[in-house]
Design a protein around this motif. Structure first.
Motif, mmCIF file in Angstrom:
data_model
loop_
_atom_site.group_PDB
_atom_site.id
_atom_site.type_symbol
_atom_site.label_atom_id
_atom_site.label_comp_id
_atom_site.label_asym_id
_atom_site.label_seq_id
_atom_site.Cartn_x
_atom_site.Cartn_y
_atom_site.Cartn_z
ATOM 1 N N GLY A 310 0.797 -1.210 0.000
ATOM 2 C CA GLY A 310 0.000 0.000 0.000
ATOM 3 C C GLY A 310 0.836 1.269 0.000
ATOM 4 O O GLY A 310 0.349 2.334 -0.383
ATOM 5 N N THR A 311 2.087 1.178 0.435
ATOM 6 C CA THR A 311 2.994 2.329 0.364
ATOM 7 C C THR A 311 3.821 2.322 -0.914
ATOM 8 O O THR A 311 4.551 3.278 -1.166
ATOM 9 C CB THR A 311 3.941 2.348 1.567
ATOM 10 N N GLY A 312 3.703 1.264 -1.712
ATOM 11 C CA GLY A 312 4.442 1.168 -2.960
ATOM 12 C C GLY A 312 5.737 0.401 -2.804
ATOM 13 O O GLY A 312 6.437 0.528 -1.798
ATOM 14 N N LEU A 313 6.057 -0.431 -3.803
ATOM 15 C CA LEU A 313 7.296 -1.204 -3.809
ATOM 16 C C LEU A 313 8.057 -0.889 -5.082
ATOM 17 O O LEU A 313 7.544 -1.088 -6.188
ATOM 18 C CB LEU A 313 7.009 -2.710 -3.720
ATOM 19 N N LEU A 314 9.265 -0.390 -4.931
ATOM 20 C CA LEU A 314 10.149 -0.075 -6.061
ATOM 21 C C LEU A 314 11.289 -1.083 -6.064
ATOM 22 O O LEU A 314 12.032 -1.195 -5.081
ATOM 23 C CB LEU A 314 10.678 1.348 -5.938
ATOM 24 N N VAL A 315 11.431 -1.821 -7.169
ATOM 25 C CA VAL A 315 12.463 -2.847 -7.313
ATOM 26 C C VAL A 315 13.389 -2.420 -8.445
ATOM 27 O O VAL A 315 12.933 -2.208 -9.575
ATOM 28 C CB VAL A 315 11.847 -4.231 -7.611
ATOM 29 N N GLY A 604 11.208 8.747 -3.052
ATOM 30 C CA GLY A 604 10.483 9.227 -1.884
ATOM 31 C C GLY A 604 9.023 8.840 -1.881
ATOM 32 O O GLY A 604 8.413 8.681 -0.811
ATOM 33 N N ALA A 605 8.421 8.671 -3.070
ATOM 34 C CA ALA A 605 7.004 8.328 -3.140
ATOM 35 C C ALA A 605 6.741 6.862 -2.828
ATOM 36 O O ALA A 605 5.623 6.502 -2.447
ATOM 37 C CB ALA A 605 6.444 8.660 -4.521
ATOM 38 N N MET A 606 7.738 5.991 -2.977
ATOM 39 C CA MET A 606 7.568 4.558 -2.747
ATOM 40 C C MET A 606 8.064 4.228 -1.343
ATOM 41 O O MET A 606 9.228 4.485 -1.003
ATOM 42 C CB MET A 606 8.330 3.751 -3.789
ATOM 43 N N GLY A 607 7.201 3.646 -0.522
ATOM 44 C CA GLY A 607 7.563 3.354 0.861
ATOM 45 C C GLY A 607 8.507 2.188 1.015
ATOM 46 O O GLY A 607 9.329 2.160 1.939
ATOM 47 N N CYS A 608 8.425 1.181 0.132
ATOM 48 C CA CYS A 608 9.295 0.008 0.195
ATOM 49 C C CYS A 608 10.242 0.060 -1.004
ATOM 50 O O CYS A 608 9.799 0.213 -2.145
ATOM 51 C CB CYS A 608 8.480 -1.285 0.170
ATOM 52 N N ARG A 609 11.530 -0.090 -0.728
ATOM 53 C CA ARG A 609 12.545 0.046 -1.772
ATOM 54 C C ARG A 609 13.446 -1.175 -1.730
ATOM 55 O O ARG A 609 13.915 -1.570 -0.666
ATOM 56 C CB ARG A 609 13.355 1.326 -1.560
ATOM 57 N N MET A 610 13.694 -1.740 -2.919
ATOM 58 C CA MET A 610 14.494 -2.957 -3.009
ATOM 59 C C MET A 610 15.590 -2.775 -4.053
ATOM 60 O O MET A 610 15.300 -2.432 -5.201
ATOM 61 C CB MET A 610 13.614 -4.165 -3.370
ATOM 62 N N ALA A 611 16.826 -3.021 -3.647
ATOM 63 C CA ALA A 611 17.977 -2.975 -4.541
ATOM 64 C C ALA A 611 18.463 -4.401 -4.768
ATOM 65 O O ALA A 611 18.919 -5.064 -3.829
ATOM 66 C CB ALA A 611 19.091 -2.117 -3.943
ATOM 67 N N MET A 612 18.362 -4.867 -6.006
ATOM 68 C CA MET A 612 18.803 -6.213 -6.334
ATOM 69 C C MET A 612 20.319 -6.248 -6.500
ATOM 70 O O MET A 612 20.984 -5.206 -6.597
ATOM 71 C CB MET A 612 18.119 -6.681 -7.627
ATOM 72 N N SER A 613 20.861 -7.448 -6.545
ATOM 73 C CA SER A 613 22.305 -7.582 -6.742
ATOM 74 C C SER A 613 22.668 -7.172 -8.165
ATOM 75 O O SER A 613 21.919 -7.415 -9.112
ATOM 76 C CB SER A 613 22.730 -9.036 -6.502
ATOM 77 N N VAL A 695 16.371 -4.594 1.028
ATOM 78 C CA VAL A 695 15.030 -4.027 0.957
ATOM 79 C C VAL A 695 14.687 -3.358 2.277
ATOM 80 O O VAL A 695 15.049 -3.850 3.352
ATOM 81 C CB VAL A 695 13.988 -5.123 0.609
ATOM 82 N N SER A 696 14.022 -2.230 2.178
ATOM 83 C CA SER A 696 13.492 -1.534 3.356
ATOM 84 C C SER A 696 11.982 -1.520 3.266
ATOM 85 O O SER A 696 11.411 -1.503 2.170
ATOM 86 C CB SER A 696 14.030 -0.102 3.435
ATOM 87 N N PHE A 697 11.322 -1.531 4.426
ATOM 88 C CA PHE A 697 9.869 -1.638 4.484
ATOM 89 C C PHE A 697 9.277 -0.440 5.216
ATOM 90 O O PHE A 697 9.835 0.031 6.217
ATOM 91 C CB PHE A 697 9.443 -2.918 5.210
ATOM 92 N N THR A 698 8.134 0.003 4.719
ATOM 93 C CA THR A 698 7.309 1.001 5.390
ATOM 94 C C THR A 698 5.865 0.558 5.247
ATOM 95 O O THR A 698 5.403 0.289 4.137
ATOM 96 C CB THR A 698 7.495 2.400 4.786
ATOM 97 N N ALA A 699 5.150 0.460 6.361
ATOM 98 C CA ALA A 699 3.766 0.010 6.351
ATOM 99 C C ALA A 699 2.826 1.202 6.318
ATOM 100 O O ALA A 699 3.192 2.334 6.644
ATOM 101 C CB ALA A 699 3.479 -0.864 7.580
ATOM 102 N N THR A 700 1.598 0.939 5.902
ATOM 103 C CA THR A 700 0.594 2.002 5.865
ATOM 104 C C THR A 700 0.252 2.498 7.254
ATOM 105 O O THR A 700 -0.303 3.593 7.396
ATOM 106 C CB THR A 700 -0.674 1.492 5.174
ATOM 107 N N GLY A 702 2.439 3.296 9.414
ATOM 108 C CA GLY A 702 3.514 4.180 9.836
ATOM 109 C C GLY A 702 4.743 3.462 10.343
ATOM 110 O O GLY A 702 5.787 4.095 10.513
ATOM 111 N N GLU A 703 4.667 2.152 10.593
ATOM 112 C CA GLU A 703 5.845 1.403 11.037
ATOM 113 C C GLU A 703 6.837 1.263 9.887
ATOM 114 O O GLU A 703 6.444 1.185 8.715
ATOM 115 C CB GLU A 703 5.441 0.021 11.536
ATOM 116 N N SER A 704 8.084 1.196 10.232
ATOM 117 C CA SER A 704 9.121 1.058 9.214
ATOM 118 C C SER A 704 10.237 0.172 9.751
ATOM 119 O O SER A 704 10.381 -0.016 10.960
ATOM 120 C CB SER A 704 9.683 2.426 8.810
ATOM 121 N N ALA A 705 10.988 -0.384 8.821
ATOM 122 C CA ALA A 705 12.136 -1.235 9.161
ATOM 123 C C ALA A 705 13.325 -0.775 8.341
ATOM 124 O O ALA A 705 13.185 -0.454 7.152
ATOM 125 C CB ALA A 705 11.824 -2.701 8.869
ATOM 126 N N PRO A 706 14.503 -0.710 8.940
ATOM 127 C CA PRO A 706 15.704 -0.338 8.180
ATOM 128 C C PRO A 706 16.012 -1.383 7.127
ATOM 129 O O PRO A 706 15.426 -2.470 7.106
ATOM 130 C CB PRO A 706 16.780 -0.270 9.268
#
Length: 714
Positions: A310-315, A604-613, A695-700, A702-706
């Motif tokens: 719901g916060t968006g996932l960018l891969v 900034g608009a995507m709450g979850c961000r994933m950097a692949m190898s 990958v970093s996580f942000t939930a709708t 407001g919780e987040s994980a490094p």
């Protein structure tokens, strides 16, 4: 069906009598058949639990965003006072050996003073050797030796931390030995309700319904999709007597098949990832045991769910890094399962042949540029000419120079055509008709003006006249839009984007229903047209989900390749999805496929961000900036030549230098806290193993994980 490694087995074997045991003599012909005697009563054995029962009774706990809760046991927080394993075991062993040595020396009489308290507190005639007094002194000595042994053991246990050794190693080992038989029914956690018995229905007094559904669970006629779907139907019926009556009738008549999906499907043809529909999670990997990972994520399953999407996932990852099979497909598959359970709607977009799951997993498959496609796509997506003009302008102008100014100019020009055309014909123009009007063809304007005069629409005639005057001016945006729309006016797209009513093309307004849609773009030869279509789909999606009246379903757009599709307006639209119970999954090969002015805004608009190898340091820099810094403890070691001591020590150091070639130095260690990047651009580019991602996580909520290093193949 497979629930996290458990399988459903049959309950009975083939019929017929059992063969006689070996060595039994044959019965002579004509001999009377002995009447079978009743076997002795056997103790009742509980029937084996179905896979769904075990799945329902498995505890779930997620102590941080992104943790797969199915069967997860939260790790206890580390105690700063806890001793390291080597120091703990070594100290315990040392105290045990020392205690054993002291005890043996006491026993062999090396220390005679330990017996003095017995001599002091016992009568002298006990030691005289007369009568039974000797036995009394021997008993007193043994009791005193036993007490001294206990005292010595207690002292050694306290010094050697034997209690910590017992709790850390012995207790878990004993627990592993106590296991339930495999065929025994799964027991529910005493702290949680037994979902297999439908406690919500029983609490409402609907015991016949609960009994019927519990029987479906026990006999294996119900799967996880059925359970979640029926549970959701019960939740929606609360408070409405008519709905409760319909729910009761449906359950009693159809059992596990009640309230089915319109497609009639109750599961996907096959699953590529583990799913837990109770928590709506799909497992994508395992947190690596890395010092940079948060403590609770190390070794835990990592999952995606609607609160994260719901916060968006960018891969972001290069070709071959595993974006589609390891991340995009599991996310699309989870949303398809949730759609079958009446919880979500999904639109998955990818090139023809992309690994987004089998076609049977979707209700609508739109294969653009494929003449055998059964479904079509609505080019406009709405009945409002102004809204259609804005969405189409966003798709046609896209990432070209001019930005928002060009998009507004294009929307104005398209509105001056779509409004009059819709008023005159009751529909929007086809692709060829729109191209003629944007080119400024005089005949097309004349025909449309005659239709408007017949419809008595003077306001629309003024709009059309304004468009015609602008067509003759230098620098008009109409020719550019005509050039872009011409990419869709090709033979490959003949029969698509129908506006005459001969077909019912798919529109994003259908996202108020639990629909599963897959859109296949042309694989080759129509690259620019595919980019226009992806921008069109993204713009229609963001506009449609925000305008939904019923937002109870989670709507998600999955873009397998979002290259050259990001615009300023789409970034703003992505930021509005969270409040509309919607989300998006966007995969990119590199940030170079996004306009430079929009890269920071997209991250900034995507709450979850994933950097692949395999990403470059330039791409890694974007993630490093987004994830920020943290305080870490560093150790600085300073080595200086050793100049201490007198002549003998200096002479020995000189001899050592002659033979080793190295000067003798002294070391000084400085420990301090400094601010460092959580993951630097160099670490992301060169320190992420193949098959892994950060990958970093942000939930709708407001919780987040490094950022977490995830093994996507684990």
């Amino acid at each position: 069906m497979d629930y996290e490694g458990t399988q459903r087995f049959g309950r009975g074997g083939p019929g017929g009598q059992a063969p006689p045991p070996p060595g039994t003599p044959p019965r002579p012909a004509g001999a009377p058949v002995p009447r079978p005697t009743a076997p002795p009563p056997m103790p009742a054995k509980a029937p084996p639990a179905s896979a769904l029962e075990r799945w329902l009774r498995t505890p779930r706990a997620a102590d941080a965003p992104g943790i797969y809760g199915f069967g997860h046991t939260p790790r206890p927080k580390p105690d700063p006072k806890q001793l390291p394993a080597r120091r703990l075991l070594g100290g315990a062993l040392l105290t045990f050996l020392v205690g054993l040595l002291v005890w043996s020396m006491f026993r062999d009489g090396y220390f005679g003073f330990w017996i003095w308290p017995v001599i002091w507190f016992t009568p002298d005639h006990w030691r005289s050797g007369v009568g039974t007094d000797t036995h009394a002194f021997d008993h007193a000595t043994r009791v005193w030796a036993f007490l001294c042994t206990l005292l010595l053991a207690w002292i050694c246990a306290r010094i050697g931390n034997w209690g910590q050794v017992w709790k850390r190693y012995a207790v878990p080992a004993l627990r592993k030995l106590v296991t339930e038989p495999e065929d025994a029914p799964a027991a529910a956690d005493p702290g949680m309700p037994d979902l297999a018995e439908w406690p919500d229905l029983r609490a409402a007094g609907r015991h016949p319904l609960a009994d019927r559904l519990a029987a479906e669970v026990r006999t294996g006629r119900m799967n996880d999709v059925d359970f979640v779907r029926i549970r959701r139907a019960w939740t929606l019926s609360l408070g409405d007597p008519a709905r409760i009556a319909a729910f009761t009738d449906g359950v009693l008549r159809e059992g596990a098949e009640a309230f089915g999906h319109p497609s009639g499907a109750r599961d996907l043809p096959r699953r590529a990832a583990p799913h837990d529909l109770l928590t709506r999670q799909v497992r994508i990997g395992r947190g690596a045991d890395d010092a940079r990972n948060p403590y609770q994520h190390r070794g835990s399953g990592i999952a995606l769910d609607p609160t994260l999407l719901g916060t968006g996932l960018l891969v972001v990852g290069p070709a071959g890094s595993g974006k589609t099979p390891l991340v995009v497909r599991p996310a699309a598959e989870a949303l398809c399962l949730q759609a079958l359970a009446g919880q979500a709607a999904v639109v998955a977009v990818g090139a023809a042949g992309a690994d987004l799951g089998p076609a049977d997993a979707y209700d609508v498959v739109i294969a653009l540029a494929d003449p055998t496609s059964r479904y079509d796509l609505d080019l406009y997506g709405t009945d409002d000419p102004d809204a259609a003009a804005g969405v189409l302008a966003e798709a046609l102008v896209g990432e070209h120079t001019g930005g928002s100014v060009e998009v507004r100019r294009a929307a104005t020009a398209l509105g001056q055509i779509l409004g009059p055309f819709h008023t005159a014909r009751g529909r929007f123009p086809a692709v060829a008709e729109l191209r003629e009007l944007l080119d400024g063809t005089p005949h097309a304007f004349a025909v449309l003006r005659d239709a408007l005069e017949a419809a008595s629409a003077p306001a629309m005639i003024r709009e059309l006249d304004a468009r015609e005057r602008q067509t003759a001016q230098r620098g008009d945006i109409g020719p550019l839009l005509a050039e872009r729309i011409a990419l869709l006016d090709r033979r490959a797209f003949a029969g698509f984007f129908d506006v005459t009513g001969r077909s019912r093309p798919f529109t994003m307004r259908a996202l108020e229903h639990p629909v599963r849609v897959r859109i296949d773009l042309p694989e080759r030869g129509h690259t620019e047209a595919s980019r226009i279509l992806v921008r069109l789909i993204l713009a229609q999606f963001t506009a449609a989900v925000v305008a939904r009246r019923d937002r109870s379903l989670f709507a998600c757009l999955v873009l397998d390749d979002a290259s050259h599709t990001v615009t300023a307006e789409s970034v703003r639209g992505l930021g509005r999805l969270r409040s509309a119970n919607a989300g998006a999954v966007m995969a990119l090969r590199t940030f170079d496929d996004v306009p430079e002015a929009l890269r920071t805004a997209l991250v900034g608009a995507m709450g979850c961000r994933m950097a692949m190898s395999g990403i470059t340091t330039w791409d890694g820099k974007r993630f490093a900036e987004a994830w920020g810094t943290t305080w870490v403890e560093t150790r600085d070691v300073t080595r200086t030549p050793d100049q201490s001591g007198g002549l003998p020590r200096r002479l020995s150091r000189g001899v050592r230098k002659v033979f080793t070639g190295e000067a003798v130095t002294t070391e000084s260690v400085t420990v301090r806290e400094v601010e460092r990047e959580r993951w630097s651009a160099s670490d992301l580019a060169h320190g992420v193993p193949a098959g892994h991602a950060v990958v970093s996580f942000t939930a709708t909520t407001g919780e987040s994980a490094p950022p977490v290093l995830v093994d996507l193949r684990g």
